[in-house]
Design a protein around this motif. Structure first.
Motif, PDB file in Angstrom:
ATOM      1  N   TYR A   1      93.193 -62.081   3.168  1.00  0.00           N
ATOM      2  CA  TYR A   1      93.142 -60.716   3.703  1.00  0.00           C
ATOM      3  C   TYR A   1      94.348 -60.413   4.589  1.00  0.00           C
ATOM      4  CZ  TYR A   1      88.716 -59.237   1.800  1.00  0.00           C
ATOM      5  OH  TYR A   1      87.734 -58.848   0.937  1.00  0.00           O
ATOM      6  N   PHE A   2      94.857 -61.419   5.296  1.00  0.00           N
ATOM      7  CA  PHE A   2      96.063 -61.184   6.092  1.00  0.00           C
ATOM      8  C   PHE A   2      97.236 -60.835   5.182  1.00  0.00           C
ATOM      9  CE2 PHE A   2      94.383 -64.101   9.671  1.00  0.00           C
ATOM     10  CZ  PHE A   2      93.679 -63.045  10.216  1.00  0.00           C
ATOM     11  N   ALA A   3      97.303 -61.477   4.030  1.00  0.00           N
ATOM     12  CA  ALA A   3      98.362 -61.154   3.059  1.00  0.00           C
ATOM     13  C   ALA A   3      98.219 -59.705   2.597  1.00  0.00           C
ATOM     14  CB  ALA A   3      98.291 -62.108   1.874  1.00  0.00           C
ATOM     15  N   VAL A   4      96.999 -59.252   2.418  1.00  0.00           N
ATOM     16  CA  VAL A   4      96.759 -57.860   2.010  1.00  0.00           C
ATOM     17  C   VAL A   4      97.176 -56.907   3.128  1.00  0.00           C
ATOM     18  CG1 VAL A   4      94.952 -56.171   1.485  1.00  0.00           C
ATOM     19  CG2 VAL A   4      94.924 -58.407   0.375  1.00  0.00           C
ATOM     20  N   THR A   5      96.805 -57.233   4.367  1.00  0.00           N
ATOM     21  CA  THR A   5      97.122 -56.319   5.480  1.00  0.00           C
ATOM     22  C   THR A   5      98.628 -56.205   5.699  1.00  0.00           C
ATOM     23  OG1 THR A   5      96.873 -58.076   7.136  1.00  0.00           O
ATOM     24  CG2 THR A   5      94.939 -56.727   6.653  1.00  0.00           C
ATOM     25  N   ARG A   6      99.368 -57.289   5.398  1.00  0.00           N
ATOM     26  CA  ARG A   6     100.831 -57.215   5.531  1.00  0.00           C
ATOM     27  C   ARG A   6     101.407 -56.184   4.561  1.00  0.00           C
ATOM     28  NH1 ARG A   6     100.151 -62.870   5.615  1.00  0.00           N
ATOM     29  NH2 ARG A   6     100.357 -63.670   7.715  1.00  0.00           N
ATOM     30  N   ALA A   7     100.758 -56.001   3.421  1.00  0.00           N
ATOM     31  CA  ALA A   7     101.265 -55.085   2.396  1.00  0.00           C
ATOM     32  C   ALA A   7     100.873 -53.637   2.655  1.00  0.00           C
ATOM     33  CB  ALA A   7     100.751 -55.519   1.027  1.00  0.00           C
ATOM     34  N   LEU A   8      99.919 -53.412   3.561  1.00  0.00           N
ATOM     35  CA  LEU A   8      99.449 -52.044   3.810  1.00  0.00           C
ATOM     36  C   LEU A   8     100.121 -51.476   5.053  1.00  0.00           C
ATOM     37  CD1 LEU A   8      95.614 -52.628   3.321  1.00  0.00           C
ATOM     38  CD2 LEU A   8      97.219 -51.682   1.663  1.00  0.00           C
ATOM     39  N   ALA A   9     100.699 -50.330   4.935  1.00  0.00           N
ATOM     40  CA  ALA A   9     101.290 -49.664   6.109  1.00  0.00           C
ATOM     41  C   ALA A   9     100.276 -48.661   6.643  1.00  0.00           C
ATOM     42  CB  ALA A   9     102.586 -48.994   5.731  1.00  0.00           C
ATOM     43  N   ARG A  10      99.141 -49.163   7.097  1.00  0.00           N
ATOM     44  CA  ARG A  10      98.052 -48.327   7.588  1.00  0.00           C
ATOM     45  C   ARG A  10      97.438 -48.980   8.823  1.00  0.00           C
ATOM     46  NH1 ARG A  10      99.718 -45.928   3.753  1.00  0.00           N
ATOM     47  NH2 ARG A  10      98.643 -44.835   2.115  1.00  0.00           N
ATOM     48  N   PRO A  11      96.810 -48.186   9.687  1.00  0.00           N
ATOM     49  CA  PRO A  11      96.026 -48.807  10.760  1.00  0.00           C
ATOM     50  C   PRO A  11      94.875 -49.600  10.137  1.00  0.00           C
ATOM     51  CG  PRO A  11      96.252 -46.434  11.112  1.00  0.00           C
ATOM     52  CD  PRO A  11      96.783 -46.737   9.758  1.00  0.00           C
ATOM     53  N   ILE A  12      94.697 -50.810  10.608  1.00  0.00           N
ATOM     54  CA  ILE A  12      93.664 -51.681  10.049  1.00  0.00           C
ATOM     55  C   ILE A  12      92.822 -52.250  11.183  1.00  0.00           C
ATOM     56  CG2 ILE A  12      93.220 -53.825   8.779  1.00  0.00           C
ATOM     57  CD1 ILE A  12      95.974 -53.297   7.400  1.00  0.00           C
ATOM     58  N   ALA A  13      91.521 -52.095  11.069  1.00  0.00           N
ATOM     59  CA  ALA A  13      90.593 -52.750  11.992  1.00  0.00           C
ATOM     60  C   ALA A  13      89.824 -53.780  11.181  1.00  0.00           C
ATOM     61  CB  ALA A  13      89.641 -51.737  12.616  1.00  0.00           C
ATOM     62  N   MET A  14      89.814 -55.016  11.688  1.00  0.00           N
ATOM     63  CA  MET A  14      89.157 -56.096  10.966  1.00  0.00           C
ATOM     64  C   MET A  14      87.993 -56.609  11.812  1.00  0.00           C
ATOM     65  SD  MET A  14      90.954 -59.508   9.354  1.00  0.00           S
ATOM     66  CE  MET A  14      91.780 -58.614   8.038  1.00  0.00           C
TER      67      MET A  14
ATOM     68  N   ALA B   1      95.973 -64.833  16.369  1.00  0.00           N
ATOM     69  CA  ALA B   1      97.437 -64.743  16.319  1.00  0.00           C
ATOM     70  C   ALA B   1      97.910 -64.347  14.923  1.00  0.00           C
ATOM     71  CB  ALA B   1      98.053 -66.073  16.741  1.00  0.00           C
ATOM     72  N   ALA B   2      97.289 -64.928  13.907  1.00  0.00           N
ATOM     73  CA  ALA B   2      97.672 -64.601  12.521  1.00  0.00           C
ATOM     74  C   ALA B   2      97.374 -63.141  12.213  1.00  0.00           C
ATOM     75  CB  ALA B   2      96.934 -65.514  11.546  1.00  0.00           C
ATOM     76  N   SER B   3      96.277 -62.618  12.753  1.00  0.00           N
ATOM     77  CA  SER B   3      95.940 -61.211  12.495  1.00  0.00           C
ATOM     78  C   SER B   3      96.964 -60.276  13.133  1.00  0.00           C
ATOM     79  CB  SER B   3      94.533 -60.884  12.993  1.00  0.00           C
ATOM     80  OG  SER B   3      94.495 -60.843  14.401  1.00  0.00           O
ATOM     81  N   ILE B   4      97.408 -60.623  14.326  1.00  0.00           N
ATOM     82  CA  ILE B   4      98.429 -59.801  14.995  1.00  0.00           C
ATOM     83  C   ILE B   4      99.730 -59.845  14.190  1.00  0.00           C
ATOM     84  CG2 ILE B   4      99.874 -59.618  17.058  1.00  0.00           C
ATOM     85  CD1 ILE B   4      97.376 -60.641  18.615  1.00  0.00           C
ATOM     86  N   ASP B   5     100.119 -61.050  13.765  1.00  0.00           N
ATOM     87  CA  ASP B   5     101.338 -61.179  12.951  1.00  0.00           C
ATOM     88  C   ASP B   5     101.232 -60.399  11.649  1.00  0.00           C
ATOM     89  OD1 ASP B   5     102.353 -62.812  14.889  1.00  0.00           O
ATOM     90  OD2 ASP B   5     101.973 -64.686  13.818  1.00  0.00           O
ATOM     91  N   ALA B   6     100.026 -60.298  11.120  1.00  0.00           N
ATOM     92  CA  ALA B   6      99.824 -59.596   9.843  1.00  0.00           C
ATOM     93  C   ALA B   6      99.787 -58.083  10.007  1.00  0.00           C
ATOM     94  CB  ALA B   6      98.532 -60.076   9.194  1.00  0.00           C
ATOM     95  N   GLY B   7      99.761 -57.608  11.242  1.00  0.00           N
ATOM     96  CA  GLY B   7      99.775 -56.164  11.456  1.00  0.00           C
ATOM     97  C   GLY B   7      98.398 -55.543  11.618  1.00  0.00           C
TER      98      GLY B   7
END
Length: 192
Positions: A64-77, A88-94
């Motif tokens: 899912y972090f790989a998916v969030t990196r590809a989306l230029a949208r606000p994301i709440a997980m 930390a990985a979630s922050i890096d993923a955007g």
């Protein structure tokens, strides 16, 4: 506002859906399939993406972090449990909001607002950084073009700059464009 809810569990998606019920002018799309997720999100073109993972495995989080990196949208997980590494990985993923054990209908709206604000602030910072880097690169190109003119035409630095500026004004172009042309021509002529 178009909102995409990504959740393989219909019951968990219903909790988020309930939390969004009070929003006016809101279109909600529930995506339950993990395969082709980026394409499906692209088709929906949401303003925000809410992802509920429950208790994800490390591999599932990475996916899912790989998916969030590809989306230029606000994301709440939303996750039920997590650790410092996953945060930390979630922050890096955007990911704009990474909520641990906080999935309740009354919390959805404030989390959504926070995710949008953090995404907009981060986007502004990225734009400011890109603009600053562009100006720095242009400044370096102008300095290089001045050095080329100083060496090849025996000009002083103010004379070289004045020549670049005059040429830019005469051609109705930016001085950075003229400097880039000088540097490119110098390279084509075998200059370093």
């Amino acid at each position: 506002m178009r909102i995409a809810i990504v959740d393989e569990s219909a019951s968990r998606a219903a909790v988020i859906h309930e939390g969004l019920a009070a929003l006016n002018d809101c279109e909600i799309f529930v995506v339950t399939e993990r395969s082709g997720l980026v394409k499906r999100i692209g088709e929906i073109a949401p303003d925000i993406v809410l992802i509920d993972l429950g208790n994800p495995s490390r591999d599932m989080l990475e996916e899912y972090f790989a998916v969030t990196r590809a989306l230029a949208r606000p994301i709440a997980m939303f996750v039920d449990e997590s650790d410092d590494e996953a945060i930390a990985a979630s922050i890096d993923a955007g990911v704009s909001s990474y909520v641990i054990d906080g999935l309740a209908p009354h919390r959805i709206r404030p989390i959504l607002d926070l995710a949008v604000r953090r995404f907009n602030a981060f986007t502004r910072l990225q734009a400011d950084l890109a603009e600053a880097q562009g100006k720095l690169a242009e400044r370096e190109c102008i300095d290089r073009a001045k050095r080329i003119l100083m060496d090849s035409r025996r000009m002083s630095e103010p004379e070289a700059y004045a020549e670049l500026r005059k040429t830019a004004m005469n051609q109705g172009r930016r001085i950075g464009e003229i400097a880039e042309a000088v540097v490119t021509a110098h390279k084509l002529m075998g200059g370093a």
